[in-house]
Design a protein around this motif. Structure first.
Motif, PDB file in Angstrom:
ATOM      1  N   LEU A   1     -35.033  -5.148   9.515  1.00  0.00           N
ATOM      2  CA  LEU A   1     -36.163  -4.272   8.523  1.00  0.00           C
ATOM      3  C   LEU A   1     -37.037  -3.053  10.089  1.00  0.00           C
ATOM      4  O   LEU A   1     -37.394  -2.378   9.252  1.00  0.00           O
ATOM      5  CB  LEU A   1     -37.108  -5.268   7.777  1.00  0.00           C
ATOM      6  CG  LEU A   1     -37.157  -5.797   7.122  1.00  0.00           C
ATOM      7  CD1 LEU A   1     -37.619  -6.733   6.597  1.00  0.00           C
ATOM      8  CD2 LEU A   1     -36.520  -4.786   5.227  1.00  0.00           C
ATOM      9  N   ALA A   2     -37.193  -3.307  10.988  1.00  0.00           N
ATOM     10  CA  ALA A   2     -37.579  -2.609  11.620  1.00  0.00           C
ATOM     11  C   ALA A   2     -36.773  -1.453  12.704  1.00  0.00           C
ATOM     12  O   ALA A   2     -37.073  -0.714  12.950  1.00  0.00           O
ATOM     13  CB  ALA A   2     -38.384  -3.560  13.360  1.00  0.00           C
ATOM     14  N   VAL A   3     -35.494  -2.456  12.535  1.00  0.00           N
ATOM     15  CA  VAL A   3     -34.685  -0.918  12.954  1.00  0.00           C
ATOM     16  C   VAL A   3     -34.115   0.122  11.889  1.00  0.00           C
ATOM     17  O   VAL A   3     -35.129   1.325  11.940  1.00  0.00           O
ATOM     18  CB  VAL A   3     -32.871  -1.927  12.879  1.00  0.00           C
ATOM     19  CG1 VAL A   3     -32.012  -0.397  12.967  1.00  0.00           C
ATOM     20  CG2 VAL A   3     -33.165  -2.774  14.446  1.00  0.00           C
ATOM     21  N   GLY A   4     -34.590  -0.465  10.472  1.00  0.00           N
ATOM     22  CA  GLY A   4     -34.395   0.714   9.550  1.00  0.00           C
ATOM     23  C   GLY A   4     -35.627   1.269   9.180  1.00  0.00           C
ATOM     24  O   GLY A   4     -35.733   2.781   8.899  1.00  0.00           O
ATOM     25  N   TYR A   5     -36.617   1.370   9.596  1.00  0.00           N
ATOM     26  CA  TYR A   5     -38.512   1.320   9.103  1.00  0.00           C
ATOM     27  C   TYR A   5     -38.076   3.169  11.426  1.00  0.00           C
ATOM     28  O   TYR A   5     -38.594   3.713  10.879  1.00  0.00           O
ATOM     29  CB  TYR A   5     -39.582   0.735   9.643  1.00  0.00           C
ATOM     30  CG  TYR A   5     -41.085   1.545   9.848  1.00  0.00           C
ATOM     31  CD1 TYR A   5     -41.095   2.106   8.797  1.00  0.00           C
ATOM     32  CD2 TYR A   5     -41.834   0.779  11.429  1.00  0.00           C
ATOM     33  CE1 TYR A   5     -42.589   2.231   8.476  1.00  0.00           C
ATOM     34  CE2 TYR A   5     -42.966   1.839  10.871  1.00  0.00           C
ATOM     35  CZ  TYR A   5     -43.389   2.583   9.932  1.00  0.00           C
ATOM     36  OH  TYR A   5     -44.533   2.504   9.776  1.00  0.00           O
ATOM     37  N   HIS A   6     -37.644   2.005  11.206  1.00  0.00           N
ATOM     38  CA  HIS A   6     -37.590   3.282  13.479  1.00  0.00           C
ATOM     39  C   HIS A   6     -36.601   4.417  12.760  1.00  0.00           C
ATOM     40  O   HIS A   6     -37.695   5.464  12.947  1.00  0.00           O
ATOM     41  CB  HIS A   6     -38.102   2.410  14.411  1.00  0.00           C
ATOM     42  CG  HIS A   6     -37.460   3.656  14.782  1.00  0.00           C
ATOM     43  ND1 HIS A   6     -38.220   3.967  16.184  1.00  0.00           N
ATOM     44  CD2 HIS A   6     -36.027   3.563  16.122  1.00  0.00           C
ATOM     45  CE1 HIS A   6     -37.871   4.697  16.994  1.00  0.00           C
ATOM     46  NE2 HIS A   6     -36.810   5.071  16.805  1.00  0.00           N
ATOM     47  N   ALA A   7     -35.679   4.068  12.230  1.00  0.00           N
ATOM     48  CA  ALA A   7     -34.874   4.927  11.475  1.00  0.00           C
ATOM     49  C   ALA A   7     -35.062   5.801  10.646  1.00  0.00           C
ATOM     50  O   ALA A   7     -35.689   7.358  10.884  1.00  0.00           O
ATOM     51  CB  ALA A   7     -33.324   4.766  10.582  1.00  0.00           C
ATOM     52  N   ALA A   8     -36.128   5.710   9.918  1.00  0.00           N
ATOM     53  CA  ALA A   8     -36.622   6.170   9.172  1.00  0.00           C
ATOM     54  C   ALA A   8     -37.943   7.113   9.228  1.00  0.00           C
ATOM     55  O   ALA A   8     -38.222   8.325   8.469  1.00  0.00           O
ATOM     56  CB  ALA A   8     -37.039   5.461   7.847  1.00  0.00           C
ATOM     57  N   ARG A   9     -38.485   6.418  10.196  1.00  0.00           N
ATOM     58  CA  ARG A   9     -39.269   7.553  10.824  1.00  0.00           C
ATOM     59  C   ARG A   9     -38.873   8.932  11.421  1.00  0.00           C
ATOM     60  O   ARG A   9     -39.157   9.623  11.900  1.00  0.00           O
ATOM     61  CB  ARG A   9     -40.484   6.767  11.926  1.00  0.00           C
ATOM     62  CG  ARG A   9     -41.260   5.667  10.898  1.00  0.00           C
ATOM     63  CD  ARG A   9     -41.948   4.662  11.758  1.00  0.00           C
ATOM     64  NE  ARG A   9     -43.323   5.703  12.128  1.00  0.00           N
ATOM     65  CZ  ARG A   9     -44.307   5.431  12.769  1.00  0.00           C
ATOM     66  NH1 ARG A   9     -44.592   4.713  13.512  1.00  0.00           N
ATOM     67  NH2 ARG A   9     -45.367   6.627  13.614  1.00  0.00           N
ATOM     68  N   ARG A  10     -37.959   8.065  12.584  1.00  0.00           N
ATOM     69  CA  ARG A  10     -37.761   9.379  13.512  1.00  0.00           C
ATOM     70  C   ARG A  10     -36.697  10.137  12.496  1.00  0.00           C
ATOM     71  O   ARG A  10     -36.758  11.377  12.777  1.00  0.00           O
ATOM     72  CB  ARG A  10     -36.391   8.836  14.167  1.00  0.00           C
ATOM     73  CG  ARG A  10     -35.887   7.467  15.142  1.00  0.00           C
ATOM     74  CD  ARG A  10     -36.909   8.148  16.269  1.00  0.00           C
ATOM     75  NE  ARG A  10     -35.745   8.921  16.926  1.00  0.00           N
ATOM     76  CZ  ARG A  10     -35.820   9.940  17.987  1.00  0.00           C
ATOM     77  NH1 ARG A  10     -37.332  10.124  18.177  1.00  0.00           N
ATOM     78  NH2 ARG A  10     -34.598  10.603  18.466  1.00  0.00           N
ATOM     79  N   GLY A  11     -36.691   9.739  11.345  1.00  0.00           N
ATOM     80  CA  GLY A  11     -35.869  11.604  10.454  1.00  0.00           C
ATOM     81  C   GLY A  11     -37.423  11.878   9.518  1.00  0.00           C
ATOM     82  O   GLY A  11     -37.269  12.891   8.426  1.00  0.00           O
ATOM     83  N   GLY A  12     -38.599  11.669  10.079  1.00  0.00           N
ATOM     84  CA  GLY A  12     -39.702  11.536   9.557  1.00  0.00           C
ATOM     85  C   GLY A  12     -40.108  11.590   8.410  1.00  0.00           C
ATOM     86  O   GLY A  12     -40.501  12.983   7.394  1.00  0.00           O
ATOM     87  N   VAL A  13     -39.783  10.594   7.958  1.00  0.00           N
ATOM     88  CA  VAL A  13     -39.420  10.501   5.784  1.00  0.00           C
ATOM     89  C   VAL A  13     -40.708  10.909   5.190  1.00  0.00           C
ATOM     90  O   VAL A  13     -41.958   9.849   6.415  1.00  0.00           O
ATOM     91  CB  VAL A  13     -38.657   9.221   5.196  1.00  0.00           C
ATOM     92  CG1 VAL A  13     -39.203   9.202   4.083  1.00  0.00           C
ATOM     93  CG2 VAL A  13     -37.372   9.718   5.595  1.00  0.00           C
TER      94      VAL A  13
END
Ligand SMILES: [Zn+2]
Ligand SMILES: [Zn+2]
Length: 339
Positions: A147-159
């Protein structure tokens, strides 16, 4: 203790090995469950070159604090998870809380010199042990890492709440990305995934889904999101899924590559230059994102429960790895139970 050892590429065995002792500043956890990651499967086959025979894998674990080395201060008996990214602690990225950028970081479950999750016990720096919310079901603790991997990816996308988000791939990381996009209040989220069971799982998480095999992805994403995506997060990482990301996004969109299916990609260079799309990588997470995710997971028990495909006993792990590597399709996370 018993540990699932990678004997050679394509073969694991449950074996008796020495129980590790915690050193200074370390804790020993009694492992309850450890999740099987796609990277473990690619390590099992040797495809990713990031695991070596003789080692124990496993970086998505939940356990109980069982013993402490000198200077480590944690509540014995507490149910915890582990941030497997161990930074050097001294470099500028580590001091800034951006451990993924530590040039000397080690990852538990990847580094063959460290004990890891597919075993009855694991030793790790106490600083990497993360408390779980009171009352959290044991299995949910093993989901914090993906879940942290997904959260970081979404934050990297500036969602943000303004975004229409496309997620390429509805496996465990795509599922985590979809939940993270929702967590960041994205206006609309659609997951493109060919496996029907995974689409069902994603739908149960409350996001839209589509089957990329059924026709061109771009127009159907626009139909689902009421326009092209402003962010696409590729949790697969093939030239095909990257092409879908370009075909489905608006000019100026952000594309995040977190999937690692292929070491090299062909991509639409003009989609980046003339389309002014940015392409961003995502791999792990900061320690703060990991801790926030552990807390958040405690607030979403139904969603986290939906991510679990099955729990298997440790003695089933070698055969299950072989089956998964041979293409056994599962929708959610397989957890190996040690105690
Ligand atoms: Zn992983
Ligand atoms: Zn460092």
């Amino acid at each position: 203790m018993r540990a699932v050892v990678l004997k050679e590429f394509g073969r694991m065995a449950l074996e008796e090995v020495a129980t590790p002792e915690p050193g200074d500043g370390e804790a020993r956890l009694r492992v309850r469950m450890t999740g099987v990651c796609g990277s473990d499967l690619h390590g099992f086959t040797g495809a990713n070159g990031r695991r070596v025979p003789g080692q124990v894998m496993g970086h998505e674990l939940v356990g109980v604090v069982e013993a402490l080395g000198a200077g480590a201060d944690l509540p014995l008996g507490a149910l915890v998870t582990l941030n497997p990214v161990v930074g050097c602690g001294g470099c500028a990225p580590c001091r800034a809380g951006t451990e993924p950028y530590c040039p000397d970081k080690r990852v538990i479950g990847v580094d063959p010199t460290r004990t890891a999750g597919f075993a009855e016990y694991v030793v790790a720096p106490a600083a990497n042990v993360v408390a779980l919310p009171a009352g959290m079901p044991v299995a949910h603790g093993a989901l914090v890492e993906p879940l942290a991997v997904g959260y970081h990816a979404a934050r990297r996308g500036g969602v943000t709440a303004e975004d229409r988000v496309l997620v390429l791939g509805g496996g465990p990381i795509g599922q985590a990305v979809a939940l993270a996009a929702r967590r960041l209040s994205a206006a609309r989220v659609v997951v493109s995934e060919p496996h029907a069971g995974r689409r069902d799982l994603c739908r149960a998480l409350g996001v839209e889904v589509l089957d990329p095999v059924a026709g061109p992805v771009g127009p159907r994403v626009a139909a689902r999101l009421d326009g092209p995506a402003s962010v696409a997060i590729d949790a697969v990482g093939t030239s095909g899924t990257v092409a879908d990301a370009f075909a489905s996004t608006a000019l100026g969109a952000r594309i995040v590559l977190v999937g690692m299916a292929a070491p090299r990609l062909e991509l639409d260079a003009f989609g980046v230059s003339t389309g002014e799309r940015s392409l961003t990588g995502a791999f792990s997470y900061t320690s703060a994102e990991f801790v926030e995710t552990a807390r958040w997971a405690g607030t979403e028990p139904d969603a986290v429960a939906a991510l679990v495909e099955r729990e298997i006993p440790a003695d089933r792990a070698p055969a299950q790895f072989a089956e998964l590597a041979e293409g056994l399709a599962v929708a959610g996370k397989v957890l190996v139970r040690f105690s």
